[in-house]
Design an enzyme around this catalytic site. Structure first.
Site, PDB file in Angstrom:
ATOM      1  CD  GLU A   8     -86.450 -30.650 -22.053  1.00  0.00           C
ATOM      2  OE1 GLU A   8     -85.531 -30.304 -21.278  1.00  0.00           O
ATOM      3  OE2 GLU A   8     -86.328 -31.543 -22.912  1.00  0.00           O
ATOM      4  N   PRO A  62     -42.047  14.077  -8.253  1.00  0.00           N
ATOM      5  CG  PRO A  62     -41.219  15.621  -9.776  1.00  0.00           C
ATOM      6  CD  PRO A  62     -40.780  14.531  -8.853  1.00  0.00           C
ATOM      7  CG  ASP A  80     -49.241  10.481  -0.367  1.00  0.00           C
ATOM      8  OD1 ASP A  80     -49.552   9.827   0.631  1.00  0.00           O
ATOM      9  OD2 ASP A  80     -48.335  11.336  -0.388  1.00  0.00           O
ATOM     10  CE  LYS A 100     -53.857  12.798   5.433  1.00  0.00           C
ATOM     11  NZ  LYS A 100     -53.516  13.736   6.439  1.00  0.00           N
ATOM     12  CG  MET A 156     -50.513  21.633  -0.045  1.00  0.00           C
ATOM     13  SD  MET A 156     -50.537  20.815   1.548  1.00  0.00           S
ATOM     14  CE  MET A 156     -48.876  21.142   2.123  1.00  0.00           C
ATOM     15  CB  ALA A 206     -43.874  20.358 -11.434  1.00  0.00           C
TER      16      ALA A 206
HETATM   17  N1  SAH Z   1     -43.916  15.895  -0.305  1.00  0.00           N
HETATM   18  C1  SAH Z   1     -44.372  16.606  -1.463  1.00  0.00           C
HETATM   19  C2  SAH Z   1     -45.322  17.725  -1.122  1.00  0.00           C
HETATM   20  C3  SAH Z   1     -46.599  17.255  -0.532  1.00  0.00           C
HETATM   21  S1  SAH Z   1     -47.694  18.557  -0.252  1.00  0.00           S
HETATM   22  C4  SAH Z   1     -43.171  17.120  -2.236  1.00  0.00           C
HETATM   23  O1  SAH Z   1     -42.059  17.046  -1.728  1.00  0.00           O
HETATM   24  O2  SAH Z   1     -43.333  17.581  -3.361  1.00  0.00           O
HETATM   25  C5  SAH Z   1     -48.641  18.544  -1.745  1.00  0.00           C
HETATM   26  C6  SAH Z   1     -48.339  19.771  -2.566  1.00  0.00           C
HETATM   27  O3  SAH Z   1     -47.143  19.562  -3.273  1.00  0.00           O
HETATM   28  C7  SAH Z   1     -49.365  20.078  -3.625  1.00  0.00           C
HETATM   29  O4  SAH Z   1     -50.453  20.806  -3.105  1.00  0.00           O
HETATM   30  C8  SAH Z   1     -48.552  20.922  -4.562  1.00  0.00           C
HETATM   31  O5  SAH Z   1     -48.410  22.234  -4.073  1.00  0.00           O
HETATM   32  C9  SAH Z   1     -47.209  20.266  -4.485  1.00  0.00           C
HETATM   33  N2  SAH Z   1     -46.985  19.290  -5.561  1.00  0.00           N
HETATM   34  C10 SAH Z   1     -46.800  17.970  -5.466  1.00  0.00           C
HETATM   35  N3  SAH Z   1     -46.581  17.411  -6.672  1.00  0.00           N
HETATM   36  C11 SAH Z   1     -46.608  18.429  -7.562  1.00  0.00           C
HETATM   37  C12 SAH Z   1     -46.455  18.521  -8.971  1.00  0.00           C
HETATM   38  N4  SAH Z   1     -46.192  17.448  -9.725  1.00  0.00           N
HETATM   39  N5  SAH Z   1     -46.570  19.727  -9.553  1.00  0.00           N
HETATM   40  C13 SAH Z   1     -46.807  20.827  -8.819  1.00  0.00           C
HETATM   41  N6  SAH Z   1     -46.971  20.807  -7.492  1.00  0.00           N
HETATM   42  C14 SAH Z   1     -46.879  19.616  -6.860  1.00  0.00           C
END
Ligand code: SAH
Length: 465
Positions: free
Chosen positions: A22, A226, A249, A271, A384, A413
């Site tokens: 085998e 958002p 992102d 980021k 932020m 949000a």
């Molecule tokens: N260009 C994005 C912001 C980028 S900076 C815009 O216009 O919303 C990233 C920051 O956006 C996060 O630190 C937070 O403060 C905010 N952010 C993005 N999405 C969010 C969400 N769904 N709820 C609350 N804050 C949010």
């Protein structure tokens, strides 16, 4: 790496095997795939060995291996399943200059035969130095599933096509052409039309990829909103639908990424405020590389791409590369957050301006016109701002802001896990700490959640002053 992997040219070479049972048959199942001259010595061979000999696939000598039998052989397998006999034949092989493998005896073998995934001419060899045969088998199984059985056929047809494929520009265009052939269109064409399908697929694909490469690339800077997919604009959806490449992102929700064209290449260019992130220069280079290869690139940014998104740097890189671009606006986090609070950003008699602030910039916590912000009735949407809460609170109080000014935090949000936390300037840092929010947070300075939103019960109220 004790055992160094190589691929040995076996065409017309002698490979000798001792053993008639085998173990010998198992080895021969692999060896008969080679183009070697296979010679087997066995005093009492299994019927299957006689059959292989009758078919001309091996040369069978019906006696035990003896001195002189191995002259000129490159490889020798001792497969008698008998330690003494294996030691005897291995010694002859060593003396006569063949590399020796003793079946099931790793320590005394000069080489080992790896687990193989055979998609000839593509061969994947898997070795674990004998440490984990189970692992080798699992990897083999996984690769077998991943590599379509027609890959070998595709590779043979593809090899002859290489000079034609050189019409495509070197690099990504050519890589994508071959990936398309081996993993998408090729297998499909072979399934439908057999071997002829492979050639037809190549011709069709070359045309498709040539026209794609000739087409100038394009970049859409698209706002993903958002998080709630229904807050995408129709234009954003259409762009995602046409995308060859989506560079997004980390904040973008899976629900939105799902809307991209099925064939689109998805690249995360992460980021985050603090954690690990892709360098901006690398992101710029990535966008440009794909666009230059003729791709329709969607650079998908959370919220609105023009708000705290380092958009200018990306546009400048794209422009410097001579690539066409446009911006597709999105709903920014401030708009989603204020909707969650059931409030209006502006209000007659209260505020005639709204500021969009960032809590930190590349240098650390960001400085602002605190004196102006501290005036009664001012409203600011702070992006932020989580880490900067204590700093913001200190600066505003120092510049005379009313400690009772409402501050609202909106986490996630517009998403199903949205949370609202209400505070006053005097306790905003503590309240935020206690809430231990882990998602992205938009801070609204000067705005309290409306009662109706409070009644909805999806937020925590902390107003202890
Ligand atoms: N260009 C994005 C912001 C980028 S900076 C815009 O216009 O919303 C990233 C920051 O956006 C996060 O630190 C937070 O403060 C905010 N952010 C993005 N999405 C969010 C969400 N769904 N709820 C609350 N804050 C949010």
């Amino acid at each position: 790496m004790q055992h160094f992997p190589i691929f040995l040219d076996t065409r017309g070479k002698r490979i000798v095997l001792s053993g008639g049972g085998e173990a010998a048959l198992a080895k021969l199942r692999l060896l008969t795939k080679s183009e070697a001259r296979l010679e087997v010595f066995a005093a009492d061979p299994h019927d299957d060995l006689r059959r292989l000999a009758a078919e001309g696939r091996i040369a069978l000598t019906e006696r035990a291996l003896a001195e002189g039998d191995l002259r000129g052989a490159v490889l020798f397998y001792a497969a008698d399943e008998d330690a003494d006999e294996d030691a005897r034949t291995a010694a002859i092989a060593e003396a006569e200059g063949a590399l020796v493998n003793i079946v099931d005896n790793l320590a005394d073998s000069r080489f080992i035969t790896p687990a193989i995934v055979d998609r000839d001419p593509v061969t994947v060899a898997i070795g674990t130095e004998g440490a984990a045969p189970v692992l080798a088998r699992a990897i083999k199984r996984e690769l077998e599933e991943r590599l379509p059985p027609v890959l070998g056929l595709l590779a043979r047809v593809g090899k002859a096509f290489r000079p034609m494929a050189e019409k495509l520009p070197f690099g990504r265009a050519r890589r994508e052409f071959w990936a398309d052939y081996y993993f998408e269109n090729g297998p499909r064409a072979v399934e439908a039309q057999g071997a002829d399908g492979a050639q037809a697929a190549l011709d069709g694909l070359l045309e498709k990829h040539l026209s794609r490469a000739a087409r100038p690339g394009h970049v859409d800077f698209v706002g993903a909103g958002p998080g709630d997919a229904e807050l995408l604009t129709l234009k954003a959806r259409a762009a995602l639908d046409k995308a060859d490449v989506v560079i997004h992102d980390r904040l973008i929700s899976g629900e939105i990424l799902e809307l991209a064209r099925r064939e689109a290449l998805m690249v995360e260019a992460g980021k985050t405020g603090f954690g690990p992130s892709t360098r901006q220069d690398d992101i710029n280079a990535l966008i440009v590389e794909h666009a230059r290869g003729g791709a329709h690139v969607v650079r998908l940014k959370s919220g609105d791409p023009t708000v705290f998104g380092r958009l200018d740097e990306e546009i400048e890189a794209v422009e410097a590369a001579g690539v066409d671009w446009r911006i597709v606006p999105g709903i920014t986090a401030a708009s989603a957050a204020i909707a969650g609070l059931g409030q209006s950003q502006t209000r007659r008699g209260r505020n005639s301006q709204v500021r969009f602030l960032t809590g930190h910039d590349t240098k650390g916590f960001a400085d602002h016109d605190w004196r102006a912000l501290a005036r009664p009735g001012e409203v600011a949407a702070i992006y932020m701002g989580k880490r900067a809460a204590r700093f913001l609170q200190g600066r505003l109080l120092m510049h005379g802001a009313d400690p009772a000014t409402p501050v609202s935090f909106v986490e996630n949000a517009s998403r199903p896990d949205q949370r609202i936390v209400a505070a006053r300037l005097a306790d905003m840092a503590r309240v935020l700490d206690d809430a231990a929010l882990t998602g992205p947070v938009l801070t609204f300075y000067g705005i309290a959640p409306r009662k109706a939103a409070a009644m909805a019960g999806d937020y925590e109220q902390e107003m202890a002053l």
